[in-house]
Design an enzyme around this catalytic site. Structure first.
Site, PDB file in Angstrom:
ATOM      1  N   THR A  64     -10.350  75.691  28.848  1.00  0.00           N
ATOM      2  CA  THR A  64      -9.275  75.291  29.758  1.00  0.00           C
ATOM      3  C   THR A  64      -9.025  76.495  30.670  1.00  0.00           C
ATOM      4  O   THR A  64      -8.513  77.509  30.208  1.00  0.00           O
ATOM      5  CB  THR A  64      -7.992  74.975  28.953  1.00  0.00           C
ATOM      6  OG1 THR A  64      -8.267  73.870  28.100  1.00  0.00           O
ATOM      7  CG2 THR A  64      -6.829  74.634  29.868  1.00  0.00           C
ATOM      8  N   ALA A 116      -3.331  85.419  23.188  1.00  0.00           N
ATOM      9  CA  ALA A 116      -2.996  84.312  24.088  1.00  0.00           C
ATOM     10  C   ALA A 116      -3.581  84.628  25.445  1.00  0.00           C
ATOM     11  O   ALA A 116      -3.697  85.798  25.819  1.00  0.00           O
ATOM     12  CB  ALA A 116      -1.490  84.160  24.180  1.00  0.00           C
ATOM     13  N   LYS A 117      -3.920  83.565  26.165  1.00  0.00           N
ATOM     14  CA  LYS A 117      -4.554  83.783  27.470  1.00  0.00           C
ATOM     15  C   LYS A 117      -3.632  84.546  28.416  1.00  0.00           C
ATOM     16  O   LYS A 117      -4.069  85.246  29.286  1.00  0.00           O
ATOM     17  CB  LYS A 117      -4.902  82.443  28.102  1.00  0.00           C
ATOM     18  CG  LYS A 117      -6.114  81.816  27.473  1.00  0.00           C
ATOM     19  CD  LYS A 117      -6.745  80.817  28.406  1.00  0.00           C
ATOM     20  CE  LYS A 117      -7.844  80.069  27.691  1.00  0.00           C
ATOM     21  NZ  LYS A 117      -7.594  78.665  27.530  1.00  0.00           N
ATOM     22  N   ARG A 118      -2.309  84.359  28.219  1.00  0.00           N
ATOM     23  CA  ARG A 118      -1.402  85.018  29.174  1.00  0.00           C
ATOM     24  C   ARG A 118      -1.327  86.531  28.944  1.00  0.00           C
ATOM     25  O   ARG A 118      -0.934  87.278  29.809  1.00  0.00           O
ATOM     26  CB  ARG A 118      -0.003  84.395  29.114  1.00  0.00           C
ATOM     27  CG  ARG A 118       0.627  84.469  27.762  1.00  0.00           C
ATOM     28  CD  ARG A 118       1.933  83.701  27.719  1.00  0.00           C
ATOM     29  NE  ARG A 118       2.443  83.695  26.362  1.00  0.00           N
ATOM     30  CZ  ARG A 118       2.051  82.851  25.429  1.00  0.00           C
ATOM     31  NH1 ARG A 118       1.169  81.933  25.714  1.00  0.00           N
ATOM     32  NH2 ARG A 118       2.540  82.913  24.208  1.00  0.00           N
TER      33      ARG A 118
END
Ligand code: GLU
Length: 326
Positions: free
Chosen positions: A11, A251-253
């Site tokens: 994603t 986490a991607k963030r």
């Protein structure tokens, strides 16, 4: 098994982190070690959350890690059937089938309503839908729909869903009671992950799904959907999470340990070797190409518990973190 088809299903809402890289490496190794193929599917249904640069970065990171795919977008292509954002017509067709069968119903509850009315739930698990809109009389639903577009939920039968996971063994649940009806389509028309992933895995002929264990709670719904449409579910392997040095999930963030950042300091073989060490495929972090790991690959070697990434393994990235904090 020859004929195995694995998949990468990123994603592109942010940068790929080391945990994603580990997952793609293992998916690739598992397929390749069986003489199988890999499909790349971009899970970008919610276009408002996606960034074109993250898509580019994902493709570039995979290539840099030496992970190729047999089916998927070509390097120049940013549209087409391997982007879920381009598959709405297919989802519409399957959604219509469900509507014709009376297997979905409109739901007017907000997320907050569901949360407040729901039974307590485990970490990682969506709230169990209490069934508020399940038996709304059609006239009432029509009336409500004039004011507000509904989401659509799948009406589950009271069934036992079973599947087995290569690392976790047999799994069985009473899906209606333990998981509850789940959304297929949001009020804004965007199809939900459970539906698009289950459908695409089946339609793309994916026979092996490797993903992190936080998605295990999605699997009963996906298996249920695949069976409902008459597809045989794939083989599942839910891998341990890769935690950062403090034992927190990545986490991607978070800027920390994105592959983009790691690439500034390490060669691909060093990263692949380090990931292979974390996965138990080799005794130390000797640099390796993905190709070189194929003979070393075995699911038996993988730890069952979540994996903490020792600080030393990506120590050259530490200075970036300090810079980012300043
Ligand atoms: N698209 C999901 C992600 O990037 C993975 C979904 C899956 O593997 O089923 O987190």
């Amino acid at each position: 098994m020859a004929g195995t088809k694995g998949r990468f299903a990123p994603t592109p809402s942010g940068c790929m982190h080391a945990g994603n890289a580990l997952c793609y490496l293992l998916a690739w190794l598992s397929a390749r070690s069986q003489g199988g193929t890999v499909v790349l599917r971009v899970e970008d249904t919610d276009v408002t959350r996606m960034s074109p640069s993250a898509t580019e970065q994902t493709f570039s990171d995979l290539a840099w890690l030496g992970l190729d795919w047999d089916e998927g977008p070509s390097p120049e292509e940013r549209t087409g059937p391997y982007f879920q954002s381009c598959r709405t017509k297919i989802y519409d067709q399957y959604f219509s089938l469900l509507r014709e069968r009376g297997a979905v119903y409109p739901c007017f509850c907000s997320r907050r309503d569901v949360r407040l009315a729901a039974a307590p739930h485990e970490e990682d698990r969506a709230a169990i839908y209490p069934g508020t809109c399940r038996n709304l009389p059609p006239e009432e639903a029509a009336e409500k729909a004039k004011k507000r577009a509904p989401a659509w939920r799948l009406r589950l039968e009271d069934e036992t869903v079973s599947f087995s996971d290569v690392l976790r063994g047999d799994f069985s649940c009473e899906i209606l009671r333990e998981y509850g009806d789940f959304p297929i389509r949001r009020a804004d028309g965007v199809y939900c992950y459970q539906f698009t992933a289950a459908l695409d895995d089946a339609l793309m002929g994916v026979s092996e799904v490797v993903r992190s264990r936080d998605l295990l709670s999605s699997t009963p719904w996906q298996v249920y959907l695949q069976r409902l449409f008459g597809f045989a579910p794939p083989r599942f392997i839910h891998i341990p999470l890769l935690l950062d040095e403090d034992g927190k999930r990545m986490a991607k963030r978070d800027f920390s340990l994105s592959v983009r950042q790691i690439r500034r300091h390490y060669a691909p073989e060093e990263v692949v070797g380090a990931l292979a060490f974390l996965a138990g495929l080799q005794e130390d972090s000797t640099p390796r190409t993905a190709e070189e790991l194929i003979p070393l690959f075995d699911w038996e070697k993988l730890p069952r518990e979540d994996i903490v990434t020792p600080r030393a393994l990506f120590a050259r990235c530490a200075a970036d973190g300090e810079e980012a904090e300043r």
